[in-house]
Design an enzyme around this catalytic site. Structure first.
Site, PDB file in Angstrom:
ATOM      1  N   ARG A  74       0.844  -1.194   0.000  1.00 28.83           N
ATOM      2  CA  ARG A  74       0.000   0.000   0.000  1.00 28.83           C
ATOM      3  C   ARG A  74       0.880   1.246   0.000  1.00 28.83           C
ATOM      4  NH1 ARG A  74      -1.859   0.838   4.344  1.00 28.83           N
ATOM      5  NH2 ARG A  74      -1.208  -1.002   5.502  1.00 28.83           N
ATOM      6  N   TYR A 202      -1.739  -3.448  -6.703  1.00 30.70           N
ATOM      7  CA  TYR A 202      -1.461  -4.227  -5.494  1.00 30.70           C
ATOM      8  C   TYR A 202      -2.527  -4.097  -4.408  1.00 30.70           C
ATOM      9  CZ  TYR A 202       1.063  -6.700  -1.947  1.00 30.70           C
ATOM     10  OH  TYR A 202       1.416  -7.628  -1.021  1.00 30.70           O
ATOM     11  N   LYS A 211      -9.739  -2.188   1.724  1.00 29.31           N
ATOM     12  CA  LYS A 211      -9.443  -1.048   2.603  1.00 29.31           C
ATOM     13  C   LYS A 211     -10.190   0.212   2.161  1.00 29.31           C
ATOM     14  CE  LYS A 211      -7.115  -3.536   5.326  1.00 29.31           C
ATOM     15  NZ  LYS A 211      -5.803  -4.048   5.211  1.00 29.31           N
ATOM     16  N   HIS A 231     -10.469  -2.199  11.554  1.00 27.84           N
ATOM     17  CA  HIS A 231      -9.393  -3.070  11.058  1.00 27.84           C
ATOM     18  C   HIS A 231      -9.184  -4.195  12.076  1.00 27.84           C
ATOM     19  CE1 HIS A 231      -4.936  -3.276   9.481  1.00 27.84           C
ATOM     20  NE2 HIS A 231      -5.700  -4.141   8.864  1.00 27.84           N
ATOM     21  N   SER A 253      -1.243  -3.478  10.358  1.00 28.54           N
ATOM     22  CA  SER A 253      -0.931  -4.376   9.258  1.00 28.54           C
ATOM     23  C   SER A 253       0.304  -5.227   9.574  1.00 28.54           C
ATOM     24  CB  SER A 253      -0.684  -3.560   7.992  1.00 28.54           C
ATOM     25  OG  SER A 253      -1.838  -2.806   7.693  1.00 28.54           O
ATOM     26  N   CYS A 255       0.730  -7.489  11.822  1.00 29.22           N
ATOM     27  CA  CYS A 255       1.008  -7.631  13.259  1.00 29.22           C
ATOM     28  C   CYS A 255       0.230  -8.783  13.884  1.00 29.22           C
ATOM     29  CB  CYS A 255       0.715  -6.326  13.987  1.00 29.22           C
ATOM     30  SG  CYS A 255       1.904  -5.036  13.591  1.00 29.22           S
ATOM     31  N   GLY A 256      -0.271  -9.710  13.069  1.00 28.76           N
ATOM     32  CA  GLY A 256      -0.764 -10.953  13.646  1.00 28.76           C
ATOM     33  C   GLY A 256      -2.268 -11.191  13.637  1.00 28.76           C
ATOM     34  N   THR A 258      -4.339 -12.310  11.047  1.00 32.13           N
ATOM     35  CA  THR A 258      -4.680 -13.573  10.394  1.00 32.13           C
ATOM     36  C   THR A 258      -4.266 -14.738  11.285  1.00 32.13           C
ATOM     37  OG1 THR A 258      -4.373 -12.549   8.244  1.00 32.13           O
ATOM     38  CG2 THR A 258      -4.365 -14.953   8.299  1.00 32.13           C
ATOM     39  N   ASP A 280      -9.444  -9.571   9.015  1.00 38.20           N
ATOM     40  CA  ASP A 280      -8.879  -8.247   8.722  1.00 38.20           C
ATOM     41  C   ASP A 280      -9.829  -7.086   9.003  1.00 38.20           C
ATOM     42  OD1 ASP A 280      -6.472  -6.905   7.704  1.00 38.20           O
ATOM     43  OD2 ASP A 280      -7.689  -6.305   5.994  1.00 38.20           O
ATOM     44  N   ARG A 369       1.894 -12.241  -0.525  1.00 35.04           N
ATOM     45  CA  ARG A 369       0.551 -12.507   0.008  1.00 35.04           C
ATOM     46  C   ARG A 369      -0.055 -13.748  -0.623  1.00 35.04           C
ATOM     47  NH1 ARG A 369      -1.691  -8.835   4.119  1.00 35.04           N
ATOM     48  NH2 ARG A 369       0.004  -7.346   4.344  1.00 35.04           N
ATOM     49  N   ASN A 496      -0.899 -17.903  22.177  1.00 31.78           N
ATOM     50  CA  ASN A 496      -1.686 -16.692  22.454  1.00 31.78           C
ATOM     51  C   ASN A 496      -3.069 -17.037  23.026  1.00 31.78           C
ATOM     52  OD1 ASN A 496       0.391 -15.071  21.563  1.00 31.78           O
ATOM     53  ND2 ASN A 496      -0.378 -14.983  19.451  1.00 31.78           N
TER      54      ASN A 496
HETATM   55  P1  GTP Z   1      -2.388  -7.660   7.467  1.00 34.89           P
HETATM   56  O1  GTP Z   1      -2.931  -8.689   6.523  1.00 34.89           O
HETATM   57  O2  GTP Z   1      -1.301  -6.825   6.873  1.00 34.89           O
HETATM   58  O3  GTP Z   1      -3.451  -6.809   8.076  1.00 34.89           O
HETATM   59  O4  GTP Z   1      -1.596  -8.480   8.612  1.00 34.89           O
HETATM   60  P2  GTP Z   1      -2.053  -9.339   9.893  1.00 34.89           P
HETATM   61  O5  GTP Z   1      -2.285  -8.433  11.051  1.00 34.89           O
HETATM   62  O6  GTP Z   1      -3.134 -10.283   9.530  1.00 34.89           O
HETATM   63  O7  GTP Z   1      -0.712 -10.154  10.263  1.00 34.89           O
HETATM   64  P3  GTP Z   1      -0.346 -11.712  10.112  1.00 34.89           P
HETATM   65  O8  GTP Z   1      -1.176 -12.589  10.997  1.00 34.89           O
HETATM   66  O9  GTP Z   1      -0.323 -12.052   8.676  1.00 34.89           O
HETATM   67  O10 GTP Z   1       1.137 -11.729  10.690  1.00 34.89           O
HETATM   68  C1  GTP Z   1       2.163 -10.931  10.170  1.00 34.89           C
HETATM   69  C2  GTP Z   1       3.510 -11.453  10.604  1.00 34.89           C
HETATM   70  O11 GTP Z   1       3.583 -11.511  12.029  1.00 34.89           O
HETATM   71  C3  GTP Z   1       3.795 -12.845  10.076  1.00 34.89           C
HETATM   72  O12 GTP Z   1       5.124 -12.909   9.600  1.00 34.89           O
HETATM   73  C4  GTP Z   1       3.613 -13.731  11.294  1.00 34.89           C
HETATM   74  O13 GTP Z   1       4.431 -14.868  11.233  1.00 34.89           O
HETATM   75  C5  GTP Z   1       3.987 -12.799  12.452  1.00 34.89           C
HETATM   76  N1  GTP Z   1       3.227 -13.155  13.695  1.00 34.89           N
HETATM   77  C6  GTP Z   1       1.896 -13.336  13.789  1.00 34.89           C
HETATM   78  N2  GTP Z   1       1.536 -13.696  15.057  1.00 34.89           N
HETATM   79  C7  GTP Z   1       2.676 -13.708  15.774  1.00 34.89           C
HETATM   80  C8  GTP Z   1       2.978 -14.001  17.154  1.00 34.89           C
HETATM   81  O14 GTP Z   1       2.106 -14.304  17.961  1.00 34.89           O
HETATM   82  N3  GTP Z   1       4.290 -13.900  17.525  1.00 34.89           N
HETATM   83  C9  GTP Z   1       5.266 -13.559  16.639  1.00 34.89           C
HETATM   84  N4  GTP Z   1       6.520 -13.480  17.099  1.00 34.89           N
HETATM   85  N5  GTP Z   1       5.029 -13.288  15.323  1.00 34.89           N
HETATM   86  C10 GTP Z   1       3.754 -13.360  14.901  1.00 34.89           C
HETATM   87  C1  SPV Z   2      -2.940  -4.417   5.299  1.00 38.34           C
HETATM   88  O1  SPV Z   2      -1.974  -3.804   4.841  1.00 38.34           O
HETATM   89  O2  SPV Z   2      -3.465  -4.135   6.403  1.00 38.34           O
HETATM   90  C2  SPV Z   2      -3.501  -5.559   4.546  1.00 38.34           C
HETATM   91  C3  SPV Z   2      -3.030  -5.782   3.185  1.00 38.34           C
HETATM   92  O3  SPV Z   2      -4.378  -6.243   5.047  1.00 38.34           O
HETATM   93  S1  SPV Z   2      -3.758  -4.695   2.048  1.00 38.34           S
HETATM   94  O4  SPV Z   2      -4.885  -5.370   1.412  1.00 38.34           O
HETATM   95  O5  SPV Z   2      -2.747  -4.378   1.035  1.00 38.34           O
HETATM   96  O6  SPV Z   2      -4.248  -3.514   2.707  1.00 38.34           O
HETATM   97 MN    MN Z   3      -4.946  -5.468   7.147  1.00 38.66          MN
END
Ligand code: GTP
Ligand code: SPV
Ligand code: MN
Length: 589
Positions: A74, A202, A211, A231, A253, A255-256, A258, A280, A369, A496
């Protein structure tokens, strides 16, 4: 409104004609969302070498798309909220006057689809039969965007029926242009329900349902209509005794979200079950019972690939073994997708398709992604399709903080919780272009996504809270605390769930907590640090807040909050003042 009511039945067709006459496509394709149609689009991309079919025996029906290397995240600096008044967009957004934005975009769109197909994608955000769902039409010249929208939203005839039936809809116009970062804008006109995006293919820049619509436009509408567009992931937990809770959590984004939404209970918590409602975005409404009810407006996941493996998240790993569109991952010699953290095999080509050079950095792009239907998720909640949504017991805020935020604490009240959300800060990630790893303020994880002034947004959160007679409890978590050498103090991922269990116990008033200036903290023994192999030194660090850092953090936050004056709610300042007093700070700036 002074405008006469338009003839909605035909307004969408007139709009298509207008756009086609500006953009001059060689043909127009209205998507009905059938399998045959999508297969046809996919086959054409494969034949044109824009999409690569992955190894069929290990990754059936999976494809790889490689973005232009200048278009991999983004672009917040090129994203604008175009309200008539600059003040209404707030210091948290870039603003452009609607007329100026429109004419700038008009110049870019003129003739931009010559020689291309203009796809028309009617979509619905949320279950088709939900009163909370919203519809839109995305016009795009990217077949890749169509394939993504078909997974991420409910596209096609049924969405179009809702529009034909007279529902107001968001008009989204997208062109990849020349993918030139210097000719790239993502504009939002919340008053007229329009989105204009140019120059990027993208994710959040181009999949306009996500978004742009479901957060920026929807948050603006939600304020006018008394609900929240956030979010947030939505996850369901069932205890061994059958007690069930849904939790909504906002983390910035990458930060965990998914990962938490798809969590696998650790062996140490037998009998617990987790189900995913969303990963999300959450749309939250005050129900007739006085509780907060959530739907997930999306139908799929656009998730971060690196780091996904059997150990971190087996559900996600299994889910992306079939029917998945990968973007910017690396390739093995036998055409399997590969990414950092995939334990097996090794990359032969990097995400740009160049021979992989181990000295040349990551093989997969850090913001690579997967796009996959929620139906592929082995723990997709049946309640995700409930038209009325699911009842939320707890709201959780969090961020990536190596040094300050403790593992978990609870806000004292809804209003204090709004302050906790407003004070979220996090280290930046590869999800957006810009410097990585620097702490920035990201209230409610909505800094890039709130479609209006943060001062008004905080007030809106307080207002919603006043209408909730059964308000969820509010918490803050941090999975990312590190020791001096950069090692995470907390194992995270499946573990967690121990923290979520503490949260549920607090919601049910089953356990006491320590009264700390920051909020309610777990009592010793209520989290199983020792059995997780966490030393008592680390355990006490995870459950403490160094006072000097806390004082500095509060000063920084007060200065930040001030940037939203005069629209910051007085109640929020009262909450901050109380917090400062509890922390022993005797100042008012
Ligand atoms: P967006 O799709 O961008 O909104 O991201 P998201 O908030 O869904 O994050 P996602 O769950 O994809 O995690 C992003 C990164 O953080 C990945 O590389 C994960 O491996 C890492 N991660 C997720 N949960 C944890 C956790 O509990 N501990 C640690 N150390 N890393 C984590
Ligand atoms: C984020 O960046 O928070 C995402 C990926 O979930 S995007 O669809 O590019 O916004
Ligand atoms: Mn997101």
């Amino acid at each position: 409104m002074a405008n006469p009511v338009p003839n909605l039945k035909s307004s969408w067709q007139q709009w298509l004609r207008d756009i086609a006459s500006i953009t001059q496509p060689s043909d127009v394709h209205c998507c009905d969302g059938t399998l045959e149609e999508l297969n046809g689009i996919r086959e054409r991309l494969v034949a044109g070498d824009e999409l690569l079919r992955l190894n069929y025996s290990s990754f059936p029906n999976c494809y790889l798309y490689r973005s232009d290397p200048r278009d991999v995240a983004r672009v917040e600096h090129l994203t604008f909220i175009c309200t008539p008044s600059k003040d209404d967009a707030g210091p948290n957004n870039n603003w452009m006057a609607p007329d100026e934005a429109k004419s700038k975009m008009r110049a870019l769109y003129r003739g931009c689809m010559r020689g291309r197909t203009m796809y028309v994608v009617p979509y619905c955000m949320g279950p088709l039969d939900s009163p909370y769902s919203r519809v839109g039409i995305e016009i795009t010249d990217s077949a890749y965007v169509v394939l993504n929208m078909a997974i991420m939203t409910r596209i096609g005839a049924r969405a179009l029926d809702l529009i034909r039936g007279g529902r107001s809809f968001v008009k989204g116009l997208h062109s990849i242009g020349e993918l030139d970062p210097d000719r790239r804008f993502i504009m939002h006109y919340p008053d007229s329900l329009e989105i204009e995006s140019f120059g990027s293919g993208y994710g959040g820049n181009a999949l306009l349902g996500k978004k742009c619509h479901a957060l920026r436009i929807a948050s603006y509408q939600a304020r006018q209509e008394g609900w929240l567009a956030e979010h947030m992931l939505i996850v369901g937990l069932s205890s061994p005794t059958g007690e069930k809770h849904f939790i909504a959590a906002a983390f910035p984004s990458a930060c965990g979200k998914t990962n938490l939404a798809m969590l696998i209970p650790p062996d140490s918590m037998p009998g617990w079950r987790v189900e995913t409602v969303g990963d999300d975005i959450a749309w939250l409404h005050v129900g007739s019972d006085g509780g907060l009810w959530a739907i997930n407006p999306e139908a799929g996941y656009f998730g971060v690939v690196p780091g996904t493996n059997r150990g971190t998240n087996r559900n996600a790993f299994d889910m992306i073994q079939r029917d998945t569109l990968f973007t910017n991952v690396a390739l093995t010699a036998d055409n399997q997708p590969w990414w950092e953290g995939r334990k097996k095999f090794e990359p032969k080509f990097d995400w740009q398709g160049r021979p992989y050079d181990p000295m040349g950095g990551a093989a997969a792009h850090p913001n690579a992604r997967f796009t996959v239907s929620a139906k592929n998720n082995p723990i997709y909640s049946p309640h995700a399709e409930d038209p009325g949504g699911v009842p939320i017991s707890a709201i959780v805020f969090g961020g990536r903080r190596r040094a300050i935020a403790p593992l978990v604490y609870q806000a004292r009240s809804w209003a204090h919780g709004v302050l906790v959300g407003a004070a979220v800060a996090s280290e930046t990630t590869a999800a957006a272009t810009g410097e990585l790893g620097v702490v920035r303020r990201d209230p409610m994880a909505m800094k890039p996504f709130a479609g209006y002034h943060f001062g008004d947004y905080f007030q809106h959160w307080l207002n919603v809270g006043r209408r909730l007679t059964k308000a969820p409890k509010i918490f803050h978590v941090n999975w990312f605390r590190q020791d001096a050498s950069g090692k995470y103090l907390w194992p995270g991922f499946g573990d967690n769930l121990h923290v979520l269990r503490w949260i549920v116990d607090r919601c049910e008033n089953r356990i006491d907590a320590n009264d700390h200036p920051i909020g309610w903290m777990p009592k010793q023994g209520d989290l199983p640090f020792a059995s997780l192999g966490i030393s008592s030194e680390f355990a006490s660090e995870l459950t403490s807040v160094p006072n000097d850092r806390f004082v500095a953090e509060l000063a920084d936050f007060r200065a930040y909050l001030k940037t939203f004056d005069p629209r910051v709610p007085p109640d929020l300042y009262d909450q901050l003042h109380d917090l400062e007093l509890r922390a022993g700070i005797n100042c008012q700036g």
